[in-house]
Design a protein around this motif. Sequence first.
Motif, short mmCIF file in Angstrom:
data_model
loop_
_atom_site.label_atom_id
_atom_site.label_comp_id
_atom_site.label_asym_id
_atom_site.label_seq_id
_atom_site.Cartn_x
_atom_site.Cartn_y
_atom_site.Cartn_z
N LEU A 346 7.83 2.74 2.68
CA LEU A 346 9.21 1.55 2.56
C LEU A 346 9.40 0.43 3.68
CD1 LEU A 346 10.58 5.04 1.90
CD2 LEU A 346 10.53 3.92 -0.11
N SER A 347 8.22 -0.04 3.49
CA SER A 347 8.76 -1.07 4.26
C SER A 347 6.97 -2.35 4.56
CB SER A 347 8.96 -1.31 6.18
OG SER A 347 7.59 -0.53 5.86
N GLY A 348 7.58 -3.69 4.47
CA GLY A 348 6.72 -4.65 3.89
C GLY A 348 5.92 -4.91 5.09
N PRO A 349 4.89 -6.16 5.11
CA PRO A 349 4.46 -6.70 6.22
C PRO A 349 5.39 -7.19 7.38
CG PRO A 349 3.80 -7.91 4.39
CD PRO A 349 4.87 -6.71 4.00
N GLY A 350 5.24 -7.60 8.66
CA GLY A 350 6.16 -7.59 9.06
C GLY A 350 6.73 -6.95 10.13
N GLY A 351 7.11 -5.87 9.88
CA GLY A 351 8.15 -4.79 10.08
C GLY A 351 7.45 -4.40 11.46
N GLU A 352 7.95 -3.14 11.94
CA GLU A 352 7.94 -1.86 13.09
C GLU A 352 6.76 -2.06 13.14
OE1 GLU A 352 11.05 -2.21 12.34
OE2 GLU A 352 11.96 -3.77 13.83
N ALA A 353 5.68 -1.96 13.90
CA ALA A 353 4.21 -1.38 13.77
C ALA A 353 4.62 0.45 13.56
CB ALA A 353 3.83 -0.76 15.27
N ALA A 354 4.33 0.49 11.92
CA ALA A 354 4.47 2.25 12.00
C ALA A 354 4.16 3.01 12.95
CB ALA A 354 3.33 2.45 10.25
N SER A 355 4.85 4.14 13.22
CA SER A 355 4.99 4.62 13.87
C SER A 355 4.07 6.42 14.03
CB SER A 355 6.66 5.86 14.22
OG SER A 355 7.24 4.89 14.20
N GLY A 356 3.01 5.72 12.87
CA GLY A 356 1.51 6.75 13.37
C GLY A 356 1.54 6.88 11.39
N GLY A 357 2.92 6.60 10.93
CA GLY A 357 2.52 6.99 9.41
C GLY A 357 0.72 5.84 8.65
N ALA A 360 -1.60 8.32 9.48
CA ALA A 360 -1.74 9.70 8.90
C ALA A 360 -2.21 9.40 7.52
CB ALA A 360 -0.26 9.67 8.76
N ASP B 62 10.37 -11.43 5.38
CA ASP B 62 9.35 -11.88 6.74
C ASP B 62 9.45 -10.64 7.31
OD1 ASP B 62 8.12 -14.16 5.10
OD2 ASP B 62 9.26 -15.38 6.45
N THR B 63 10.41 -10.22 7.91
CA THR B 63 10.51 -8.74 9.20
C THR B 63 10.58 -8.21 8.80
OG1 THR B 63 12.47 -7.81 8.82
CG2 THR B 63 12.92 -10.48 10.43
N GLY B 64 9.26 -7.57 7.22
CA GLY B 64 9.21 -6.69 6.80
C GLY B 64 10.08 -5.67 6.07
N VAL B 66 11.52 -5.06 3.52
CA VAL B 66 11.73 -4.44 1.42
C VAL B 66 13.01 -4.31 0.17
CG1 VAL B 66 9.68 -4.14 1.22
CG2 VAL B 66 11.01 -2.27 1.13
N ALA B 143 4.85 9.82 9.48
CA ALA B 143 4.74 8.64 8.06
C ALA B 143 5.05 7.74 7.23
CB ALA B 143 3.88 10.35 7.87
N LEU B 145 7.89 6.84 8.58
CA LEU B 145 8.74 6.00 9.34
C LEU B 145 8.33 4.71 9.27
CD1 LEU B 145 11.05 8.09 11.36
CD2 LEU B 145 11.93 6.96 10.13
N PRO B 146 9.15 3.65 10.24
CA PRO B 146 10.01 3.06 9.64
C PRO B 146 10.55 3.08 8.21
CG PRO B 146 9.05 0.94 10.04
CD PRO B 146 8.06 2.24 10.55
N LEU B 148 13.30 0.06 5.77
CA LEU B 148 12.97 -0.87 6.19
C LEU B 148 14.36 -1.40 4.89
CD1 LEU B 148 10.53 -2.77 8.61
CD2 LEU B 148 12.73 -1.25 9.11
N ARG B 189 15.37 -3.83 16.26
CA ARG B 189 15.81 -4.24 15.11
C ARG B 189 17.29 -5.28 15.04
NH1 ARG B 189 14.03 -6.74 10.57
NH2 ARG B 189 12.31 -5.05 10.88
#
Lengths: 600, 600
Positions: A346-357, A360, B62-64, B66, B143, B145-146, B148, B189
């Motif tokens: 539920l986020s796109g490219p450029g966001g925070e590095a996924a926390s292991g998502g 997994a 651009d910041t990820g 959606v 998995a 998170l995050p 956004l 963020r």
Amino acid sequence: MSSATEGRVTPRSEDYSAWYHDVLREAQLVDSSPVRGCFVLMPRGMALWDRFKADLDERIADTGVVNASFPLLIPLSFLSREADHVEGFAKECALVTHTRLHTAEGGGVEADPDSALQEPFVIRPTSETVIWDSFRKWISTSADLPVLVNQWANVLRWERRTRPFLRTSEFHWQEGHTAHATREEALARAQRMQVVYGDVVRSCMAVPVLMGEKTPSERFAGAEATLTIEAMMQDGWALQSGTSHFLGTAFSDAFGVKYSDAEGESRPVWATSWGVSTRLLGAAIMSHSDDVGFVAPPAVAAHQVEVLAVGKGEALQAATAAGRALVQALRRGGVRATMDTDAKSLSGPGGEAASGGASARGKLSLGKRRFASERRGTPLRVEIGRRELEQGWARITPRVALDREACELAASELYELSGDVRVAPKHRWTMSDVASGKRRSMAAHGGVLAAKNQEAGDGEAPEMNIVLPGTAGKEGPEHFQMAPAMAFAALEAVHATLLMRRERQLKERTVPVASYDALKAHAAALARTDGGGASAAALTGPAFLVAPWKDCADNERLVKEETSLTIRCLNAGAQGPGPEDRCILSGEPATHLAVFARAY
Amino acid sequence: MSSATEGRVTPRSEDYSAWYHDVLREAQLVDSSPVRGCFVLMPRGMALWDRFKADLDERIADTGVVNASFPLLIPLSFLSREADHVEGFAKECALVTHTRLHTAEGGGVEADPDSALQEPFVIRPTSETVIWDSFRKWISTSADLPVLVNQWANVLRWERRTRPFLRTSEFHWQEGHTAHATREEALARAQRMQVVYGDVVRSCMAVPVLMGEKTPSERFAGAEATLTIEAMMQDGWALQSGTSHFLGTAFSDAFGVKYSDAEGESRPVWATSWGVSTRLLGAAIMSHSDDVGFVAPPAVAAHQVEVLAVGKGEALQAATAAGRALVQALRRGGVRATMDTDAKSLSGPGGEAASGGASARGKLSLGKRRFASERRGTPLRVEIGRRELEQGWARITPRVALDREACELAASELYELSGDVRVAPKHRWTMSDVASGKRRSMAAHGGVLAAKNQEAGDGEAPEMNIVLPGTAGKEGPEHFQMAPAMAFAALEAVHATLLMRRERQLKERTVPVASYDALKAHAAALARTDGGGASAAALTGPAFLVAPWKDCADNERLVKEETSLTIRCLNAGAQGPGPEDRCILSGEPATHLAVFARAY
């Protein structure tokens, strides 16, 4: 949302309604909400609407209409200004009666009785009344006409029985409202927007429609004529997908709007209104999806390409690196590409590095990942593993089996497009203008597709491959620049396949009916099975039933009671009855050719 | 809307508030509505928002983040789940209590008492509660998170005193909501979005801002920290232009959202929310407009160029033909150009032929037409008459006197842009990709502007001309292709002029204050004159007053009571107090540098 177990998609023949809900859930398009009949558009569902909206917004602007925004709330008294209008809309509205909360005795909050409004407001079910209140201030002479405005808005109708996209209490739509000096100009505008709707639904959703006029009893409340576009779902049922109304002078009369002409004479103002909504997403989903799950029309898909890196250890690392480079290259060229491991988040490219998502999710088997990608409906899948890296290219796997004839059409359409970018389908593929001129790319991917068509055997659809970045592909490194063009060619082929399938259905399943008995027999075949499934006949047999008809509200009601069929439109495609045709019910001379169908 | 006579713009020094309303009315940006505190965004106002929205939407993506869409209505009980939140927001909400109308005894319609809701709904004033109710379903392990998400939506707060754009009951905004596995990620963020807001306001609205943190008493209801961007209006008053909140775990706690980490341990989820609204249009309008009327920031202006054809009889016909050809050429290149005779109408190009409207408007004198164009705020005006047709080129007249230094900056920025299209200001000018690649055009109009700068004398701003189509211009026919590039160069020069003006103001009028007495003296100068005008001191003197401060809600309240000043933010630009600094009120060691100002 659905009673079905998560992870399973009920077949259409077993329970059609459960199938629809399962498709939505597995593709993460929509979610329920704490407000009855209102739904959350999840990011993958919202992307469909945002893409469609951008395209239609430009088409609307091309016809001279400008955007504006009018209030969400409408004074209650406005609704009863236009007598027919209140009859049609007044029943199921959300009423705002208070404007302040205070702390309740038992804790929590409640309405502050001191804040009760003298005149309650209604949340707009549609905006004719409040907009014509503005038009009254904006229009005084012929110099002020025409007024051509549109708003993208949310509206609310308190529906009893709701179904995501198809019928929801709150929904998103655009509503156009225009004011004209003459009856002819207004009528022409209503007709023009019907054509715009037919085009955009075809181009964005790959859904063909019938175009015709509603019967007087099915008209919009307050309209003199309602033009409609009607789509045929896979179960043969009709979905009203957009309407355009010629309103005569009903609203200008009700709100006291006149203009003075060149001679200073006071004249009535003629009106139209027209709208399409998120219901169109339902049309697209129901039209193309299968028993595996969602099939997204490429023009509006959240992601157009999913790249799956496969293998283990170092091989997986190499495949992932190549996959990410391919995704980057496609994105730079304007293709909505993603790694499948990111596609579900539920986020796109450029966001925070996924926390292991992502890692997994990466632990799923390849079979499950393919299956997940298919259920998300992504039009194209590209798998990259050891073999692909060695050979320097990878196969493009379309979500649906390509149709050879459709691929030929797609190639020719892309060639045509390369000649003049302004012809339809003008917005379907947006090449980034950084990488290369749109014109050149269009020519390139038309050429690629045509060449692939030539290679394929008789009746076979072309097989399409994509050269991988960072590899010595057999087609040479310069072809890597062609990755976006290759993807666009494949997307056009998928689009054409989807559209052609639905066109064949619409054509084959729209049949003339000569008697009322025949109509009743067809109606019976369209009903659900005992379990709620769509019967074989409903999935393949006659669905839109065209019959000579003499317009009569009582007879229309009778047919509906006896057969559950309604008249979707009159004189579809401007085809009227012959001089000898007689109404299948009354036997009197026919006034129209009516299209009967079961409808959502 | 305003008590002023139509057609007159009150000077700022006479009545600042009347000036603002007059500017809005004469530019046709907004209109009153039958719902108190809600306004109609007219097409020219809506265009500003649509342009801004398209730009910010891409920056957010651009910041990820959606896009998604959540319900308009919120169950009343949700508001009291988070204790601080309900305190901050519960007061002024629109309550939906009934869902059906019926015909009233005396005619008209009224709420059907049978349709009373057991639990009323509130029209969202903001969506944290309903969105965290969804997040609860979407988040279970790391998995997931995050998350956004962002929505573009209308919200409603029943405000007592409203003013178009600046404070309205219903308004449009975007609200981003994110969920994170760690506190650090969430805080980063919130900070990242503050920077995005500062950039987009500068780039789209040509408005510079101060960035800092709100005091605890000015925080968003439920937030642990509220970051803000604050703009300085011409009268020295501050306008809070966007906020980004670090919400800690308040909402995840209230809605029972936890995630299990890699070890299966249950952990709290960290949140942010952040939004900007149509209030930013108010910031832009108030920042740049003058006593003539509206000055539109070029990046978001409804029209960027108005072409005036002048003359009589055949000469007028020839000028009109050339003007229309120029408008077409500019549009093809991506410039929003129009004939002045069309600019005022409530429809765009491609609509029905106006029923005599344009010709009626064409009868105004040239002076009046120029004046009307200026009041519409259109950045560039081009007049074409007999002389222009003979010489083959026409002068570009900017709405504001260009600043030489700003033009130099603009030229260098355009050159830089041509090297890498992804640098800011990335969206400011959108060259059509049909006419030519963006990269080439950017270089071209950077070059044009630099060359014009060289021609100009010391301290003079460059004079810019545009070669007319269909004429044997002295620069040769190939230069006609450059019309869009020429327009873009001029637009960049206008943008830079506006921005530089506001930057100078912000810098010069942000001053340190050493004592509470000095603060009071400055506050007095910022007050309105008896007639409601902005005094000379308010228009030019100290406005943002920076003072060492020890955080204390009581003292903050005291300052507000005694001076009408509020703390707009703490540690603007991350600048804190020196080690010896003492609070101007309490005399105790300062915890922050506070920026005091009068605020809207």
